[in-house]
Design a protein around this motif. Sequence first.
Motif, PDB file in Angstrom:
ATOM      1  N   GLY A 267       0.815  -1.216   0.000  1.00 41.39           N
ATOM      2  CA  GLY A 267       0.000   0.000   0.000  1.00 41.39           C
ATOM      3  C   GLY A 267       0.845   1.262   0.000  1.00 41.39           C
ATOM      4  O   GLY A 267       0.499   2.247  -0.672  1.00 41.39           O
ATOM      5  N   VAL A 268       1.957   1.207   0.731  1.00 40.89           N
ATOM      6  CA  VAL A 268       2.860   2.366   0.731  1.00 40.89           C
ATOM      7  C   VAL A 268       3.462   2.539  -0.665  1.00 40.89           C
ATOM      8  O   VAL A 268       3.497   3.642  -1.216  1.00 40.89           O
ATOM      9  CB  VAL A 268       3.966   2.189   1.801  1.00 40.89           C
ATOM     10  N   GLN A 269       3.913   1.429  -1.262  1.00 47.44           N
ATOM     11  CA  GLN A 269       4.502   1.514  -2.607  1.00 47.44           C
ATOM     12  C   GLN A 269       3.498   2.026  -3.625  1.00 47.44           C
ATOM     13  O   GLN A 269       3.846   2.755  -4.549  1.00 47.44           O
ATOM     14  CB  GLN A 269       5.030   0.143  -3.053  1.00 47.44           C
ATOM     15  N   ARG A 270       2.233   1.616  -3.465  1.00 42.97           N
ATOM     16  CA  ARG A 270       1.190   2.024  -4.407  1.00 42.97           C
ATOM     17  C   ARG A 270       0.634   3.410  -4.103  1.00 42.97           C
ATOM     18  O   ARG A 270      -0.210   3.914  -4.844  1.00 42.97           O
ATOM     19  CB  ARG A 270       0.023   1.044  -4.343  1.00 42.97           C
ATOM     20  N   GLY A 271       1.035   3.995  -2.961  1.00 42.87           N
ATOM     21  CA  GLY A 271       0.482   5.297  -2.591  1.00 42.87           C
ATOM     22  C   GLY A 271      -0.927   5.224  -2.026  1.00 42.87           C
ATOM     23  O   GLY A 271      -1.634   6.231  -1.978  1.00 42.87           O
ATOM     24  N   GLU A 272      -1.353   4.028  -1.583  1.00 45.78           N
ATOM     25  CA  GLU A 272      -2.695   3.898  -0.986  1.00 45.78           C
ATOM     26  C   GLU A 272      -2.751   4.542   0.396  1.00 45.78           C
ATOM     27  O   GLU A 272      -3.799   4.965   0.850  1.00 45.78           O
ATOM     28  CB  GLU A 272      -3.084   2.426  -0.886  1.00 45.78           C
ATOM     29  N   TRP A 273      -1.615   4.506   1.088  1.00 48.12           N
ATOM     30  CA  TRP A 273      -1.490   5.170   2.379  1.00 48.12           C
ATOM     31  C   TRP A 273      -0.025   5.485   2.628  1.00 48.12           C
ATOM     32  O   TRP A 273       0.843   5.042   1.858  1.00 48.12           O
ATOM     33  CB  TRP A 273      -2.069   4.327   3.529  1.00 48.12           C
ATOM     34  N   THR A 274       0.251   6.262   3.663  1.00 46.74           N
ATOM     35  CA  THR A 274       1.627   6.629   3.973  1.00 46.74           C
ATOM     36  C   THR A 274       1.982   6.107   5.361  1.00 46.74           C
ATOM     37  O   THR A 274       1.107   5.773   6.161  1.00 46.74           O
ATOM     38  CB  THR A 274       1.824   8.155   3.947  1.00 46.74           C
ATOM     39  N   ALA A 275       3.273   6.043   5.625  1.00 40.82           N
ATOM     40  CA  ALA A 275       3.741   5.590   6.934  1.00 40.82           C
ATOM     41  C   ALA A 275       5.048   6.313   7.228  1.00 40.82           C
ATOM     42  O   ALA A 275       5.726   6.792   6.309  1.00 40.82           O
ATOM     43  CB  ALA A 275       3.950   4.078   6.935  1.00 40.82           C
TER      44      ALA A 275
END
Lengths: 333, 333
Positions: free
Chosen positions: B173-181
């Motif tokens: 999800g981070v790689q896809r830009g679905e969410w950030t961390a």
Amino acid sequence: MLSEFSLIDRFFARRAANLRSSKVTGSALGIGDDCALLAPRPGEMLAISTDMLVEGRHFFADVDPEALGHKALAVNLSDLAAMGAQPQAFTLAFSLPKADEPWLAAFSNGLFALAERHDCELIGGDTTGGPLNLCLTVFGSVPPHAALRRDAARPGDDIWISGTLGDARAGLGVQRGEWTAHASDAATFRHALERPEPRVALGLALRGIAHAALDLSDGLAGDLMHILERSSMRASVDVDAVPRSDALRRLAPEIQRRCTLAGGDDYELCFTAPATARAAVEAAAQKAAVPVTRIGTISALDATTDRPAIAWRNAAGAPLTLTLQGFDHFHAE
Amino acid sequence: MLSEFSLIDRFFARRAANLRSSKVTGSALGIGDDCALLAPRPGEMLAISTDMLVEGRHFFADVDPEALGHKALAVNLSDLAAMGAQPQAFTLAFSLPKADEPWLAAFSNGLFALAERHDCELIGGDTTGGPLNLCLTVFGSVPPHAALRRDAARPGDDIWISGTLGDARAGLGVQRGEWTAHASDAATFRHALERPEPRVALGLALRGIAHAALDLSDGLAGDLMHILERSSMRASVDVDAVPRSDALRRLAPEIQRRCTLAGGDDYELCFTAPATARAAVEAAAQKAAVPVTRIGTISALDATTDRPAIAWRNAAGAPLTLTLQGFDHFHAE
């Protein structure tokens, strides 16, 4: 669009289960668990081979899917044949651009028709989206000391070939427009290219008779070198003795030579056996209903000829200088 | 451009030979013949699994090749772990657009580092040109009656999970830009996505203790259903008990739930064991140095609940209605 699981189930799992239930001995656990469980026959070992087939390289995008299903398994069974192993099972992993049902139905028909003829069970696999790619791994059973290895050629051995060579390469040339052939000859070539017949029965019959063996996938010149290198031997081969079909004989002599010696995709066996075993080889071939032809002899390395190599000669015994290269998958041909 | 044979030799065959010579028991014949020869340990069977990994679907084009080498073998060893099998050997077939030497060197480093840790020998393979695709088949040895099958869950069994779930999906999800961390959490997620650790030691330690087992590759919700369907059972699962990392706990609760229950790529074991075996399970986990967590229970089908299903509840025992789908390779996610 089929989901992965219904796709596997519809075209593969049910038919695999039917095949399994018809076997006297099968795997303990097949499709549907994390792993399949398989054992060789008592006292034997599993012979294992894996091959990957890629669209545009090993087959054309418009290939008949039933023929592709046949060939994908055939080229793997050919590796078992070359070890003298009895086919037992296989796994199938493939990536597909889309779940095309008629394509999958035809592909699985071609695959299972051959699998059923060889009592070879589909025990597992994987499917995913992606450019068309097929990866099969086959399992056979063989007594370890009866396995036909590449490193077992001995000085004085005859070199034998099953069937005829070159038709598959001739068919590729017709498809590519490199040369033309009469319609019936072109059909013969195409059949050889699309429907190779793995020489399983011959491999089994040659146990205890042949010394070294392999199957011809990349062309005689390159493949025979594998036996010579692993056995540390040399070979003398009569290029005119290399068996070819009547259809191939109707192409120009230089095309015949190119196709028989460096063609690839033949899936015939090349094996060595002592000269004293000629009658036994002929009997094995008769039992397997496959013609075999002697094309040359194996000799030891000596001080002046210290590298494995093939000395090509014609029927009159005159030496020939050939520059031939086997089909190398990272070279454009 | 490397030829096929020098490529195989440089990056794979030599290192495979080194690994083989270090093994007490190995294959009788490895790379370089038509087939490898392999036998399970005496009285045992070979557990066999195959997986195909495709660029753009299972990994990104810019993946660290060393991490890819690790993961390609790890996901296959994970299937052996889920059967309680001892890794023995593997085959590797791959297609590559070009023979990129630094890429192959890094890939083979990642692959062999894991193979050597598990004493798992490369016994054969195939290389060809084509879109990047990796197909591995792994072989382990397991006593047939000790194999951890999917169809062995029994009423009253606890449901257990190894490690934590969801980090790999969070990393995707981070790689896809679905969410950030936060950067350190993102690194944790990325490590989970790229470097899954197959739970081989735990699978071996659970022989004779666990009933059913599988490895979580497509998400808990979908994978647990495979156990339930094959065992004809139902499950009750406490979604709050599903173990997760501190990093994942810092994402929003709905993301945590999505990642832990339907994320995929976890490669942790999900297994069932009788309640009387809790101490034995804990001891096995300690021996394998992997934490395990109880997340629910198995129950029988009855007249009113006659289909395998998962009843989700929270820590307070309140039922939850979730619409979750495992990662299905023929669906766009």
